[in-house]
Enzyme design. Structure first.
Site, PDB file in Angstrom:
ATOM      1  CG  ASP A  89      -2.062   0.963   1.118  1.00  0.00           C
ATOM      2  OD1 ASP A  89      -3.224   0.517   1.045  1.00  0.00           O
ATOM      3  OD2 ASP A  89      -1.804   2.195   1.085  1.00  0.00           O
ATOM      4  CB  ILE A  90       0.770   4.333  -2.041  1.00  0.00           C
ATOM      5  CG1 ILE A  90       1.841   5.282  -2.537  1.00  0.00           C
ATOM      6  CG2 ILE A  90      -0.502   5.081  -1.649  1.00  0.00           C
ATOM      7  CD1 ILE A  90       1.498   5.935  -3.865  1.00  0.00           C
TER       8      ILE A  90
ATOM      9  CB  VAL B  59      -9.093   1.659  -4.953  1.00  0.00           C
ATOM     10  CG1 VAL B  59      -8.738   1.148  -6.347  1.00  0.00           C
ATOM     11  CG2 VAL B  59      -8.159   2.800  -4.542  1.00  0.00           C
TER      12      VAL B  59
ATOM     13  CG  HIS C 115      -8.462  -3.294  -2.415  1.00  0.00           C
ATOM     14  ND1 HIS C 115      -9.392  -2.567  -3.126  1.00  0.00           N
ATOM     15  CD2 HIS C 115      -8.309  -2.644  -1.239  1.00  0.00           C
ATOM     16  CE1 HIS C 115      -9.762  -1.513  -2.428  1.00  0.00           C
ATOM     17  NE2 HIS C 115      -9.135  -1.535  -1.268  1.00  0.00           N
TER      18      HIS C 115
HETATM   19  P1  5GP Z   1      -9.744   1.037   0.350  1.00  0.00           P
HETATM   20  O1  5GP Z   1     -10.086   2.186   1.239  1.00  0.00           O
HETATM   21  O2  5GP Z   1     -10.349   1.182  -1.028  1.00  0.00           O
HETATM   22  O3  5GP Z   1     -10.017  -0.289   0.988  1.00  0.00           O
HETATM   23  O4  5GP Z   1      -8.155   1.070   0.213  1.00  0.00           O
HETATM   24  C1  5GP Z   1      -7.501   1.595  -0.893  1.00  0.00           C
HETATM   25  C2  5GP Z   1      -6.030   1.599  -0.557  1.00  0.00           C
HETATM   26  O5  5GP Z   1      -5.308   1.842  -1.752  1.00  0.00           O
HETATM   27  C3  5GP Z   1      -5.603   2.680   0.441  1.00  0.00           C
HETATM   28  O6  5GP Z   1      -5.052   2.060   1.596  1.00  0.00           O
HETATM   29  C4  5GP Z   1      -4.598   3.511  -0.334  1.00  0.00           C
HETATM   30  O7  5GP Z   1      -3.512   3.938   0.454  1.00  0.00           O
HETATM   31  C5  5GP Z   1      -4.153   2.566  -1.442  1.00  0.00           C
HETATM   32  N1  5GP Z   1      -3.733   3.231  -2.660  1.00  0.00           N
HETATM   33  C6  5GP Z   1      -4.378   4.243  -3.298  1.00  0.00           C
HETATM   34  N2  5GP Z   1      -3.696   4.608  -4.402  1.00  0.00           N
HETATM   35  C7  5GP Z   1      -2.598   3.798  -4.466  1.00  0.00           C
HETATM   36  C8  5GP Z   1      -1.516   3.695  -5.388  1.00  0.00           C
HETATM   37  O8  5GP Z   1      -1.406   4.420  -6.379  1.00  0.00           O
HETATM   38  N3  5GP Z   1      -0.578   2.744  -5.134  1.00  0.00           N
HETATM   39  C9  5GP Z   1      -0.657   1.919  -4.041  1.00  0.00           C
HETATM   40  N4  5GP Z   1       0.314   1.015  -3.884  1.00  0.00           N
HETATM   41  N5  5GP Z   1      -1.665   1.994  -3.149  1.00  0.00           N
HETATM   42  C10 5GP Z   1      -2.631   2.920  -3.362  1.00  0.00           C
END
Ligand code: 5GP
Length: 122
Positions: A31-32, A97, A101
């Site tokens: 995760d970034i 996103v 995931h």
């Molecule tokens: P969600 O809230 O959708 O479950 O988590 C999305 C995750 O994607 C977040 O923890 C966020 O930090 C990660 N994320 C968003 N953009 C990127 C990216 O460009 N690269 C990576 N490696 N992680 C990302």
């Protein structure tokens, strides 16, 4: 479905990521915005927007997400102490996103699953 999320771009190699695992069904990358010493995202190679849209044809990839999580946790050295797997779904689940995931988080005690819920919203 539309396939232009940031995760699909990572899968296609269009933007960089620290990929830690890849096979025929799933890919995993860090995760970034690391929220724990280990914070890896495991995604199906075939995009599906969210847990609310999974279908029987996704079951192989969904199962592989768990066996990949085990392999990654062992490789990261966090399997014995333990870790947390999270799938956020849609708005109330906090999903940002829309390419399904699984978060793999570990490397320190993670505390309660949710913040304490005495704010009346539970
Ligand atoms: P969600 O809230 O959708 O479950 O988590 C999305 C995750 O994607 C977040 O923890 C966020 O930090 C990660 N994320 C968003 N953009 C990127 C990216 O460009 N690269 C990576 N490696 N992680 C990302």
């Amino acid at each position: 479905m539309s396939d232009d999320t940031v995760f699909s771009k990572i899968l296609r190699g269009e933007i960089p990521a620290d990929i830690v695992y890849r096979d025929d069904l799933v890919t995993a990358f860090r995760d970034i915005e690391q929220q724990a010493p280990t914070h890896v995202l495991i995604v199906p190679n075939e995009p599906v927007a969210s847990a609310a849209e999974v279908e029987p044809r996704h079951e192989a990839a969904l199962g592989r997400m768990f066996t990949a999580a085990r392999a990654i946790a062992e490789a990261e050295g966090i399997a014995e102490d333990g870790y947390r797997l999270i799938v956020n779904c849609n708005d109330h689940g906090g999903q940002e996103v829309y390419h399904l995931h699984m978060h793999l988080l570990g490397g320190r005690p993670l505390g309660r699953m949710l913040a304490h819920v005495d704010d009346g919203e539970a």
